[in-house]
Design a protein around this motif. Structure first.
Motif, PDB file in Angstrom:
ATOM      1  N   ASP A 232      49.320  41.986  27.837  1.00  0.00           N
ATOM      2  CA  ASP A 232      50.017  42.092  29.125  1.00  0.00           C
ATOM      3  C   ASP A 232      49.558  41.055  30.142  1.00  0.00           C
ATOM      4  O   ASP A 232      50.217  40.858  31.168  1.00  0.00           O
ATOM      5  N   THR A 233      48.404  40.421  29.890  1.00  0.00           N
ATOM      6  CA  THR A 233      47.941  39.376  30.806  1.00  0.00           C
ATOM      7  C   THR A 233      48.216  37.976  30.251  1.00  0.00           C
ATOM      8  O   THR A 233      47.876  36.981  30.880  1.00  0.00           O
ATOM      9  N   ALA A 234      48.838  37.919  29.070  1.00  0.00           N
ATOM     10  CA  ALA A 234      49.078  36.614  28.439  1.00  0.00           C
ATOM     11  C   ALA A 234      50.196  35.798  29.104  1.00  0.00           C
ATOM     12  O   ALA A 234      50.106  34.576  29.169  1.00  0.00           O
ATOM     13  N   PRO A 235      51.270  36.425  29.611  1.00  0.00           N
ATOM     14  CA  PRO A 235      52.349  35.621  30.198  1.00  0.00           C
ATOM     15  C   PRO A 235      51.878  34.758  31.378  1.00  0.00           C
ATOM     16  O   PRO A 235      50.880  35.076  32.027  1.00  0.00           O
ATOM     17  N   ASP A 236      52.610  33.704  31.629  1.00  0.00           N
ATOM     18  CA  ASP A 236      52.331  32.810  32.751  1.00  0.00           C
ATOM     19  C   ASP A 236      52.432  33.581  34.073  1.00  0.00           C
ATOM     20  O   ASP A 236      53.472  34.173  34.379  1.00  0.00           O
ATOM     21  N   PHE A 237      51.366  33.563  34.850  1.00  0.00           N
ATOM     22  CA  PHE A 237      51.350  34.322  36.109  1.00  0.00           C
ATOM     23  C   PHE A 237      51.991  33.575  37.284  1.00  0.00           C
ATOM     24  O   PHE A 237      52.075  34.121  38.386  1.00  0.00           O
ATOM     25  N   THR A 238      52.419  32.347  37.069  1.00  0.00           N
ATOM     26  CA  THR A 238      52.937  31.566  38.196  1.00  0.00           C
ATOM     27  C   THR A 238      54.048  32.289  38.964  1.00  0.00           C
ATOM     28  O   THR A 238      53.950  32.440  40.187  1.00  0.00           O
TER      29      THR A 238
ATOM     30  N   LEU B 181      54.737  35.421  38.976  1.00  0.00           N
ATOM     31  CA  LEU B 181      54.164  36.668  39.495  1.00  0.00           C
ATOM     32  C   LEU B 181      53.452  36.425  40.827  1.00  0.00           C
ATOM     33  O   LEU B 181      53.657  37.172  41.800  1.00  0.00           O
ATOM     34  N   TYR B 182      52.648  35.391  40.894  1.00  0.00           N
ATOM     35  CA  TYR B 182      51.953  35.079  42.149  1.00  0.00           C
ATOM     36  C   TYR B 182      52.970  34.826  43.269  1.00  0.00           C
ATOM     37  O   TYR B 182      52.775  35.263  44.399  1.00  0.00           O
ATOM     38  N   GLU B 183      54.036  34.120  42.934  1.00  0.00           N
ATOM     39  CA  GLU B 183      55.043  33.828  43.962  1.00  0.00           C
ATOM     40  C   GLU B 183      55.657  35.107  44.499  1.00  0.00           C
ATOM     41  O   GLU B 183      55.859  35.276  45.698  1.00  0.00           O
TER      42      GLU B 183
ATOM     43  N   TYR C  18      44.916  37.890  43.918  1.00  0.00           N
ATOM     44  CA  TYR C  18      45.594  38.771  42.955  1.00  0.00           C
ATOM     45  C   TYR C  18      44.799  38.870  41.663  1.00  0.00           C
ATOM     46  O   TYR C  18      44.641  39.942  41.083  1.00  0.00           O
ATOM     47  N   LEU C  19      44.296  37.735  41.229  1.00  0.00           N
ATOM     48  CA  LEU C  19      43.535  37.738  39.983  1.00  0.00           C
ATOM     49  C   LEU C  19      42.211  38.498  40.148  1.00  0.00           C
ATOM     50  O   LEU C  19      41.741  39.158  39.223  1.00  0.00           O
ATOM     51  N   ALA C  20      41.634  38.424  41.341  1.00  0.00           N
ATOM     52  CA  ALA C  20      40.392  39.161  41.612  1.00  0.00           C
ATOM     53  C   ALA C  20      40.640  40.667  41.535  1.00  0.00           C
ATOM     54  O   ALA C  20      39.796  41.414  41.046  1.00  0.00           O
ATOM     55  N   ARG C  21      41.803  41.108  41.987  1.00  0.00           N
ATOM     56  CA  ARG C  21      42.128  42.543  41.882  1.00  0.00           C
ATOM     57  C   ARG C  21      42.256  42.960  40.421  1.00  0.00           C
ATOM     58  O   ARG C  21      41.829  44.050  40.040  1.00  0.00           O
ATOM     59  N   LEU C  22      42.842  42.094  39.636  1.00  0.00           N
ATOM     60  CA  LEU C  22      42.939  42.400  38.203  1.00  0.00           C
ATOM     61  C   LEU C  22      41.546  42.549  37.584  1.00  0.00           C
ATOM     62  O   LEU C  22      41.290  43.505  36.850  1.00  0.00           O
ATOM     63  N   TYR C  23      40.664  41.623  37.893  1.00  0.00           N
ATOM     64  CA  TYR C  23      39.299  41.684  37.372  1.00  0.00           C
ATOM     65  C   TYR C  23      38.624  42.980  37.812  1.00  0.00           C
ATOM     66  O   TYR C  23      37.992  43.683  37.027  1.00  0.00           O
TER      67      TYR C  23
ATOM     68  N   ASP D  20      38.062  37.487  23.740  1.00  0.00           N
ATOM     69  CA  ASP D  20      39.143  36.512  23.912  1.00  0.00           C
ATOM     70  C   ASP D  20      39.815  36.678  25.272  1.00  0.00           C
ATOM     71  O   ASP D  20      40.166  35.707  25.933  1.00  0.00           O
ATOM     72  N   HIS D  21      40.013  37.923  25.652  1.00  0.00           N
ATOM     73  CA  HIS D  21      40.642  38.181  26.945  1.00  0.00           C
ATOM     74  C   HIS D  21      39.832  37.577  28.084  1.00  0.00           C
ATOM     75  O   HIS D  21      40.384  36.959  28.997  1.00  0.00           O
ATOM     76  N   LEU D  22      38.519  37.738  28.030  1.00  0.00           N
ATOM     77  CA  LEU D  22      37.685  37.245  29.135  1.00  0.00           C
ATOM     78  C   LEU D  22      37.715  35.717  29.210  1.00  0.00           C
ATOM     79  O   LEU D  22      37.682  35.149  30.303  1.00  0.00           O
ATOM     80  N   GLN D  23      37.796  35.078  28.067  1.00  0.00           N
ATOM     81  CA  GLN D  23      37.968  33.621  28.096  1.00  0.00           C
ATOM     82  C   GLN D  23      39.311  33.244  28.743  1.00  0.00           C
ATOM     83  O   GLN D  23      39.380  32.330  29.565  1.00  0.00           O
ATOM     84  N   GLU D  24      40.365  33.950  28.362  1.00  0.00           N
ATOM     85  CA  GLU D  24      41.678  33.678  28.956  1.00  0.00           C
ATOM     86  C   GLU D  24      41.650  33.942  30.460  1.00  0.00           C
ATOM     87  O   GLU D  24      42.285  33.235  31.236  1.00  0.00           O
ATOM     88  N   TYR D  25      40.915  34.971  30.843  1.00  0.00           N
ATOM     89  CA  TYR D  25      40.768  35.239  32.273  1.00  0.00           C
ATOM     90  C   TYR D  25      40.136  34.037  32.978  1.00  0.00           C
ATOM     91  O   TYR D  25      40.565  33.645  34.071  1.00  0.00           O
ATOM     92  N   GLY D  26      39.113  33.459  32.366  1.00  0.00           N
ATOM     93  CA  GLY D  26      38.464  32.287  32.953  1.00  0.00           C
ATOM     94  C   GLY D  26      39.437  31.124  33.117  1.00  0.00           C
ATOM     95  O   GLY D  26      39.509  30.495  34.172  1.00  0.00           O
ATOM     96  N   LYS D  27      40.217  30.879  32.088  1.00  0.00           N
ATOM     97  CA  LYS D  27      41.230  29.813  32.196  1.00  0.00           C
ATOM     98  C   LYS D  27      42.240  30.158  33.276  1.00  0.00           C
ATOM     99  O   LYS D  27      42.679  29.289  34.047  1.00  0.00           O
ATOM    100  N   GLY D  28      42.634  31.430  33.307  1.00  0.00           N
ATOM    101  CA  GLY D  28      43.584  31.888  34.324  1.00  0.00           C
ATOM    102  C   GLY D  28      43.020  31.757  35.731  1.00  0.00           C
ATOM    103  O   GLY D  28      43.769  31.515  36.683  1.00  0.00           O
ATOM    104  N   GLY D  29      41.711  31.900  35.865  1.00  0.00           N
ATOM    105  CA  GLY D  29      41.068  31.740  37.171  1.00  0.00           C
ATOM    106  C   GLY D  29      41.167  30.304  37.665  1.00  0.00           C
ATOM    107  O   GLY D  29      41.471  30.049  38.834  1.00  0.00           O
ATOM    108  N   LEU D  30      40.916  29.371  36.768  1.00  0.00           N
ATOM    109  CA  LEU D  30      41.017  27.960  37.144  1.00  0.00           C
ATOM    110  C   LEU D  30      42.442  27.629  37.577  1.00  0.00           C
ATOM    111  O   LEU D  30      42.673  26.893  38.525  1.00  0.00           O
ATOM    112  N   LYS D  31      43.386  28.235  36.879  1.00  0.00           N
ATOM    113  CA  LYS D  31      44.797  28.021  37.219  1.00  0.00           C
ATOM    114  C   LYS D  31      45.139  28.690  38.554  1.00  0.00           C
ATOM    115  O   LYS D  31      45.828  28.096  39.396  1.00  0.00           O
ATOM    116  N   ALA D  32      44.627  29.892  38.776  1.00  0.00           N
ATOM    117  CA  ALA D  32      44.915  30.619  40.014  1.00  0.00           C
ATOM    118  C   ALA D  32      44.374  29.885  41.242  1.00  0.00           C
ATOM    119  O   ALA D  32      44.952  29.967  42.331  1.00  0.00           O
TER     120      ALA D  32
HETATM  121  N1  PHE Z   1      48.275  34.526  31.877  1.00  0.00           N
HETATM  122  C1  PHE Z   1      47.544  34.153  33.046  1.00  0.00           C
HETATM  123  C2  PHE Z   1      48.187  32.962  33.767  1.00  0.00           C
HETATM  124  O1  PHE Z   1      49.097  32.377  33.295  1.00  0.00           O
HETATM  125  C3  PHE Z   1      46.097  33.827  32.711  1.00  0.00           C
HETATM  126  C4  PHE Z   1      45.275  35.045  32.480  1.00  0.00           C
HETATM  127  C5  PHE Z   1      45.008  35.515  31.200  1.00  0.00           C
HETATM  128  C6  PHE Z   1      44.750  35.725  33.566  1.00  0.00           C
HETATM  129  C7  PHE Z   1      44.246  36.639  31.007  1.00  0.00           C
HETATM  130  C8  PHE Z   1      43.979  36.849  33.359  1.00  0.00           C
HETATM  131  C9  PHE Z   1      43.719  37.310  32.093  1.00  0.00           C
HETATM  132  O2  PHE Z   1      47.765  32.613  34.828  1.00  0.00           O
END
Ligand code: PHE
Ligand code: FE
Length: 294
Positions: A260-266, A268-270, A181-186, A161-173
């Motif tokens: 810990d990776t579930a919250p909105d990263f917006t 955080l990136y800023e 930043y997301l690449a460092r997390l990966y 599930d986490h890896l799927q969320e990472y994929g969605k988070g990548g599209l958002k990033a």
């Molecule tokens: N929570 C991240 C976001 O809002 C998405 C994400 C989930 C990124 C899990 C990495 C891993 O952008």
């Protein structure tokens, strides 16, 4: 190591789908998602299967007491010691376990494509195997790294599930200019992550698990730092791509990685855009440096 921040530089400098350059896979048969047929029956030579068996045997000997339980259990169930696996067979078992599928790709794919696959529970696996002279070290990910390193963890539901969320988070990033930043997390989790167990530190990162030398080094050497997982700290931290890591980040369990990776990263990136990156060998004041396994 599939999400390299340099991936798109590769694609900018080589004419994509030409035979001219830096990427060694054959992209000419790939579809719009960079997927190819594995063609297991005809693509691999007996020598390549033999090389796989040797790679497998070396790694399999290193992992007891070092890899996390899910890796060891899933690898055994996968039963791929005897040759380069058929992706369709693995997909059957994997789909039943966690709803993930494997797709064959010619090698590195553009970031957007990579994230799209993950967001749809498809894991891209490079079709080709390294050559003999790359037994110990290879620059681009090959089928041994992608399959042996990454696939066993996909049988864990939370990690999956986490890896799927990472994929969605990548599209958002990509839209938020947060890819670095997301690449460092990966890098510091999916590729080089450590996890606690009752018996000591264990490995779940694919970049370590497919490496001949780093499996032992990351757990036992006095040289690197081993720091409790913290998302923002990781996202500030540079990494080495041409040597063993200077710092490993340690999760308590896969729930922590997910939560810990579930919250909105917006926001955080800023915040990260206003800060300097930390060198790979940083230990911050007050930060715990966990001892190696003895
Ligand atoms: N929570 C991240 C976001 O809002 C998405 C994400 C989930 C990124 C899990 C990495 C891993 O952008
Ligand atoms: Fe990888």
């Amino acid at each position: 190591m599939s999400t390299n921040p340099n991936t798109d530089d590769f694609f900018a400098t080589v004419a994509t789908k030409s035979d001219s350059g830096a990427l060694r896979g054959d992209y000419s048969q790939a579809d719009a998602n960079y997927v190819v047929a594995q063609n297991w029956d005809t693509f691999y030579t007996p020598e390549q299967h033999a090389l796989w068996r040797r790679l497998y045997a070396r790694q399999a000997k290193l992992i007891p007491g070092r890899a996390c339980d899910v890796f060891i259990d899933s690898l055994k169930a996968l039963d791929v010691s005897q040759g380069i696996p058929r992706f369709d067979r693995t997909t059957e078992a994997l789909y039943k376990a966690t709803g993930w599928q494997l797709v064959a790709v010619p090698g590195l794919v553009p970031d957007h494509t990579f994230f799209e696959h993950l967001a749809n529970r498809r894991f891209p696996v490079t079709v080709w195997l390294r050559e003999e002279h790359e037994f110990d070290y290879i620059v681009e990910p090959d089928v041994f790294h992608d399959f042996f390193g990454h696939v066993p963890l996909l049988f864990n539901p939370i990690f999956a599930d986490h890896l799927q969320e990472y994929g969605k988070g990548g599209l958002k990033a990509l839209k938020l200019d947060g890819l670095a930043y997301l690449a460092r997390l990966y890098w510091y989790t999916i590729e080089f992550g450590l996890i606690r167990s009752e018996q000591g530190l264990r490995i779940y990162g694919a970049g370590i698990l497919s490496s001949g030398g780093e499996v032992e080094y990351c757990l036992s050497s006095d040289q690197p730092r081993r720091v409790p997982f913290q998302v923002e700290r990781i996202m500030r931290t540079l990494y080495k791509i041409d040597s063993y890591q200077e710092t490993y980040f340690v999760i308590d369990d896969f729930e922590q990685l997910f939560n810990d990776t579930a919250p909105d990263f917006t926001p955080l990136y800023e915040r990260l855009k206003q800060q300097d990156a930390l060198p790979a060998n940083t230990l911050l004041a007050g930060e715990t440096n966990l001892p190696p396994n003895r």
